[in-house]
Enzyme design. Structure first.
Site, PDB file in Angstrom:
ATOM      1  N   LYS A  40     -21.564 -13.048  -3.128  1.00  0.00           N
ATOM      2  CA  LYS A  40     -20.906 -13.500  -1.741  1.00  0.00           C
ATOM      3  C   LYS A  40     -20.259 -15.064  -1.789  1.00  0.00           C
ATOM      4  O   LYS A  40     -21.130 -15.337  -2.572  1.00  0.00           O
ATOM      5  CB  LYS A  40     -22.191 -12.903  -0.260  1.00  0.00           C
ATOM      6  CG  LYS A  40     -23.707 -13.860  -0.335  1.00  0.00           C
ATOM      7  CD  LYS A  40     -23.933 -12.936   0.823  1.00  0.00           C
ATOM      8  CE  LYS A  40     -25.738 -14.278   0.954  1.00  0.00           C
ATOM      9  NZ  LYS A  40     -25.828 -13.179   1.827  1.00  0.00           N
ATOM     10  N   ARG A 141     -30.135  -7.645  13.058  1.00  0.00           N
ATOM     11  CA  ARG A 141     -28.654  -7.954  12.516  1.00  0.00           C
ATOM     12  C   ARG A 141     -27.869  -6.399  13.185  1.00  0.00           C
ATOM     13  O   ARG A 141     -27.405  -6.535  13.352  1.00  0.00           O
ATOM     14  CB  ARG A 141     -28.738  -9.476  11.049  1.00  0.00           C
ATOM     15  CG  ARG A 141     -27.661  -9.465  10.692  1.00  0.00           C
ATOM     16  CD  ARG A 141     -27.774 -10.786  10.015  1.00  0.00           C
ATOM     17  NE  ARG A 141     -27.625 -10.394   8.701  1.00  0.00           N
ATOM     18  CZ  ARG A 141     -27.876 -11.074   7.821  1.00  0.00           C
ATOM     19  NH1 ARG A 141     -27.929 -11.993   7.840  1.00  0.00           N
ATOM     20  NH2 ARG A 141     -28.957 -10.547   6.511  1.00  0.00           N
ATOM     21  N   HIS A 172     -34.415  -6.790   5.486  1.00  0.00           N
ATOM     22  CA  HIS A 172     -33.945  -7.763   4.869  1.00  0.00           C
ATOM     23  C   HIS A 172     -35.260  -8.699   6.202  1.00  0.00           C
ATOM     24  O   HIS A 172     -35.081  -8.661   7.273  1.00  0.00           O
ATOM     25  CB  HIS A 172     -32.447  -8.172   5.281  1.00  0.00           C
ATOM     26  CG  HIS A 172     -32.236  -9.880   5.367  1.00  0.00           C
ATOM     27  ND1 HIS A 172     -32.436 -10.447   3.752  1.00  0.00           N
ATOM     28  CD2 HIS A 172     -31.814 -10.347   5.696  1.00  0.00           C
ATOM     29  CE1 HIS A 172     -31.795 -11.284   3.529  1.00  0.00           C
ATOM     30  NE2 HIS A 172     -31.853 -11.469   4.761  1.00  0.00           N
ATOM     31  N   ARG A 225     -32.376  -7.656  -3.973  1.00  0.00           N
ATOM     32  CA  ARG A 225     -30.558  -8.381  -3.968  1.00  0.00           C
ATOM     33  C   ARG A 225     -30.788 -10.620  -3.749  1.00  0.00           C
ATOM     34  O   ARG A 225     -31.853 -11.196  -3.479  1.00  0.00           O
ATOM     35  CB  ARG A 225     -30.228  -8.210  -2.629  1.00  0.00           C
ATOM     36  CG  ARG A 225     -30.764  -6.604  -2.020  1.00  0.00           C
ATOM     37  CD  ARG A 225     -30.132  -6.870  -0.828  1.00  0.00           C
ATOM     38  NE  ARG A 225     -30.755  -7.183  -0.201  1.00  0.00           N
ATOM     39  CZ  ARG A 225     -32.324  -7.045   0.478  1.00  0.00           C
ATOM     40  NH1 ARG A 225     -32.786  -6.089   0.164  1.00  0.00           N
ATOM     41  NH2 ARG A 225     -32.022  -8.013   1.381  1.00  0.00           N
ATOM     42  N   TYR A 270     -11.347 -44.560   9.868  1.00  0.00           N
ATOM     43  CA  TYR A 270     -11.004 -43.610  11.457  1.00  0.00           C
ATOM     44  C   TYR A 270     -12.142 -44.625  12.530  1.00  0.00           C
ATOM     45  O   TYR A 270     -13.257 -44.397  12.419  1.00  0.00           O
ATOM     46  CB  TYR A 270     -11.059 -42.711  11.347  1.00  0.00           C
ATOM     47  CG  TYR A 270      -9.387 -41.806  11.413  1.00  0.00           C
ATOM     48  CD1 TYR A 270      -8.973 -42.182  11.763  1.00  0.00           C
ATOM     49  CD2 TYR A 270     -10.481 -41.204  10.045  1.00  0.00           C
ATOM     50  CE1 TYR A 270      -7.479 -41.832  10.905  1.00  0.00           C
ATOM     51  CE2 TYR A 270      -8.419 -40.738   9.212  1.00  0.00           C
ATOM     52  CZ  TYR A 270      -7.213 -40.556   9.381  1.00  0.00           C
ATOM     53  OH  TYR A 270      -6.535 -39.954   8.911  1.00  0.00           O
ATOM     54  N   CYS A 316     -12.957 -39.185   6.270  1.00  0.00           N
ATOM     55  CA  CYS A 316     -11.809 -38.313   6.571  1.00  0.00           C
ATOM     56  C   CYS A 316     -11.338 -37.257   6.156  1.00  0.00           C
ATOM     57  O   CYS A 316     -12.777 -36.595   5.011  1.00  0.00           O
ATOM     58  CB  CYS A 316     -10.611 -39.484   5.256  1.00  0.00           C
ATOM     59  SG  CYS A 316     -10.712 -41.011   6.102  1.00  0.00           S
ATOM     60  N   MET A 317     -10.374 -36.466   6.073  1.00  0.00           N
ATOM     61  CA  MET A 317     -10.324 -35.175   5.176  1.00  0.00           C
ATOM     62  C   MET A 317      -9.951 -35.167   4.074  1.00  0.00           C
ATOM     63  O   MET A 317     -10.658 -34.375   3.323  1.00  0.00           O
ATOM     64  CB  MET A 317      -8.675 -34.738   6.216  1.00  0.00           C
ATOM     65  CG  MET A 317      -8.873 -33.359   6.154  1.00  0.00           C
ATOM     66  SD  MET A 317      -7.356 -32.355   6.220  1.00  0.00           S
ATOM     67  CE  MET A 317      -7.525 -32.443   8.071  1.00  0.00           C
ATOM     68  N   ASP A 318      -9.670 -36.319   3.036  1.00  0.00           N
ATOM     69  CA  ASP A 318      -9.269 -36.264   1.915  1.00  0.00           C
ATOM     70  C   ASP A 318      -9.825 -37.525   1.353  1.00  0.00           C
ATOM     71  O   ASP A 318      -9.718 -37.670  -0.293  1.00  0.00           O
ATOM     72  CB  ASP A 318      -7.564 -36.294   1.974  1.00  0.00           C
ATOM     73  CG  ASP A 318      -7.282 -35.270   2.668  1.00  0.00           C
ATOM     74  OD1 ASP A 318      -7.095 -34.349   3.234  1.00  0.00           O
ATOM     75  OD2 ASP A 318      -6.438 -35.999   3.773  1.00  0.00           O
TER      76      ASP A 318
HETATM   77  C1  LIG Z   1     -27.284 -13.731   1.765  1.00  0.00           C
HETATM   78  C2  LIG Z   1     -28.706 -12.383   1.316  1.00  0.00           C
HETATM   79  C3  LIG Z   1     -29.381 -11.588   0.386  1.00  0.00           C
HETATM   80  C4  LIG Z   1     -29.134 -13.425  -0.441  1.00  0.00           C
HETATM   81  O1  LIG Z   1     -30.205 -13.867  -0.295  1.00  0.00           O
HETATM   82  P1  LIG Z   1     -30.341 -15.346  -1.067  1.00  0.00           P
HETATM   83  O2  LIG Z   1     -31.752 -16.148   0.498  1.00  0.00           O
HETATM   84  O3  LIG Z   1     -29.506 -15.916  -0.996  1.00  0.00           O
HETATM   85  O4  LIG Z   1     -31.577 -14.605  -1.649  1.00  0.00           O
HETATM   86  C5  LIG Z   1     -29.999 -10.275   0.352  1.00  0.00           C
HETATM   87  N1  LIG Z   1     -29.938  -9.650   0.827  1.00  0.00           N
HETATM   88  C6  LIG Z   1     -28.680  -9.699   1.980  1.00  0.00           C
HETATM   89  C7  LIG Z   1     -28.490  -8.508   3.746  1.00  0.00           C
HETATM   90  C8  LIG Z   1     -28.321 -10.680   2.438  1.00  0.00           C
HETATM   91  O5  LIG Z   1     -27.300 -11.603   3.827  1.00  0.00           O
END
Ligand SMILES: *Cc1c(COP(=O)(O)O)cnc(C)c1O
Length: 378
Positions: A40, A141, A172, A225, A270, A316-318
């Site tokens: 992601k 969540r 999770h 995951r 700035y 700065c931004m850049d």
């Molecule tokens: C982002 C996420 C993960 C991965 O988590 P890490 O800490 O980067 O391994 C796994 N499961 C869910 C639901 C997540 O949102």
């Protein structure tokens, strides 16, 4: 945002490090356990398509993303058969895309599958929609919270089983990266209670993000995951040591594009917040907060010609300015993250300085920085 192909700044991604971080964890898993690489947010800034390819070579059998578009990106890049799980909730209006790209979606309510099945019938879908049921064991969540909700859900599922595939179930953990296991154990017990309400287990049962996989053993699960640790970042920051050496994959470098001596009495940047009290060498680097150099990095020391040099004045931004110990040549390499002359700045160092976690720094690098990949293997 346009990618800055023709600029003197880049993220350098070590493919071998990503491979090693994935391979090492894969080897610790039970034989019947699979790894879905979490890619992601453009693979935590490392580049989703490139990381997915490395992960596949290193033994990952599927991918997780946060939103549907990220799943579509992978399908269109050629990952046509691997399961891709969208971890966020997807709107029913996107059902045609879910179907077309054969993406696995996270589901959190019986209503969703009922309506999806109905829409699927209307649109004459010829294969099932793949779903993972989210169980909220204490993250708060998304997901079902009680065994009664799960039982109710499974009854609805039974009615629509010709349209909706129950491919997996996952939860999770909120504190898997902490030394204290109390809340983890509370969630684990909730998970067991919820799983007891599922007599026929789906293909995938998943409990582990990186932290859970690295530091906890949970029986009955068969897919992890794996996210941040795959990039060589410790999910706990520095609180808990990983069971193998994590190899950070990302470096961030630029160069000096302007060097001058500044007389006392002048200020830098700035707000004129940095006052030059005695004549000094100042360098300018062509990156800023639009690239992901947070404004909080004012005062942070970057590596130039083997020296730690502080960012002076506001970011700065850049562009940012740095104090140099002596006159340096234009084009001298600047390392914000990575190793130079045997000295290393980690994403963790940056995160601590900015009062955040390594995850946020990694995915805060914008598209304007080109990603450059290297591997010793080819
Ligand atoms: C982002 C996420 C993960 C991965 O988590 P890490 O800490 O980067 O391994 C796994 N499961 C869910 C639901 C997540 O949102």
């Amino acid at each position: 945002m346009v990618v800055g192909r023709n600029r003197d700044a880049q993220l350098i991604i070590d493919e071998d490090a990503i491979y090693a971080n994935i391979h090492s964890e894969k080897q610790r898993l039970a034989d019947d356990s699979e790894m879905f690489m979490v890619v992601k947010a453009n693979a935590y800034g490392h580049g989703a398509v490139q990381v997915a390819q490395i992960a596949k070579e290193a033994g990952a059998t599927g991918f997780c993303v946060a939103i549907l578009d990220e799943a579509i990106q992978l399908r269109e890049a050629g990952f046509v058969s691997e399961p891709i799980l969208v971890l966020g909730l997807t709107d029913l209006s996107d059902l045609p895309l879910i179907y077309k790209y054969d993406v696995s979606v996270t589901v959190s309510s019986a209503d969703w599958i009922k309506q999806a099945a109905e829409l699927g019938r209307q649109m004459h879908f010829t294969h099932k929609i793949k779903t993972f049921l989210a169980l909220d064991t204490g993250m708060g969540r998304i997901g079902l919270q009680t065994p009664a909700e799960v039982t109710d859900y499974l009854q609805s599922l039974h009615v629509v089983k010709n349209q909706i595939e129950f491919q997996g179930v996952y939860t999770h953990f909120a504190t898997a990266d902490e030394v204290d296991d109390k809340y983890f154990d509370f969630q684990l017990q909730n998970f067991k209670d919820l799983m007891a309400a599922i007599p026929n287990k789906p293909r995938y049962v998943s409990v582990a993000n990186s932290a859970t996989s690295l530091w906890h053993h949970v029986t009955g699960a068969n897919m992890i995951r794996y996210g941040v640790a795959g990039y060589g970042l410790n999910p706990s920051g520095t609180a808990i040591e990983a069971p193998f050496t994590l190899q950070p994959a990302l470096s961030f470098t630029s160069e000096l594009i302007y060097v001058k001596k500044v007389a006392s009495g002048r200020s830098i940047g700035y707000g004129a917040t940095y006052n030059v009290d005695k004549p000094q060498w100042v360098g300018t680097i062509p990156v800023g907060y639009a690239d992901g150099v947070c404004r909080r990095m004012k005062g942070f020391k970057v590596l130039i010609d083997g020296n730690y040099c502080p960012i002076i004045g506001r970011v700065c931004m850049d562009q940012v300015m740095v104090r140099l110990p002596y006159e340096m040549k234009l084009g001298t390499k600047v390392t914000f993250v990575g190793t130079q002359a045997g000295k290393t700045i980690t994403l963790q160092d940056v995160a601590e300085y900015c009062g955040t976690i390594n995850y946020e720094i990694a995915c805060g690098f914008s598209d304007r920085l080109p990603r450059v990949y290297y591997s010793k293997k080819n």
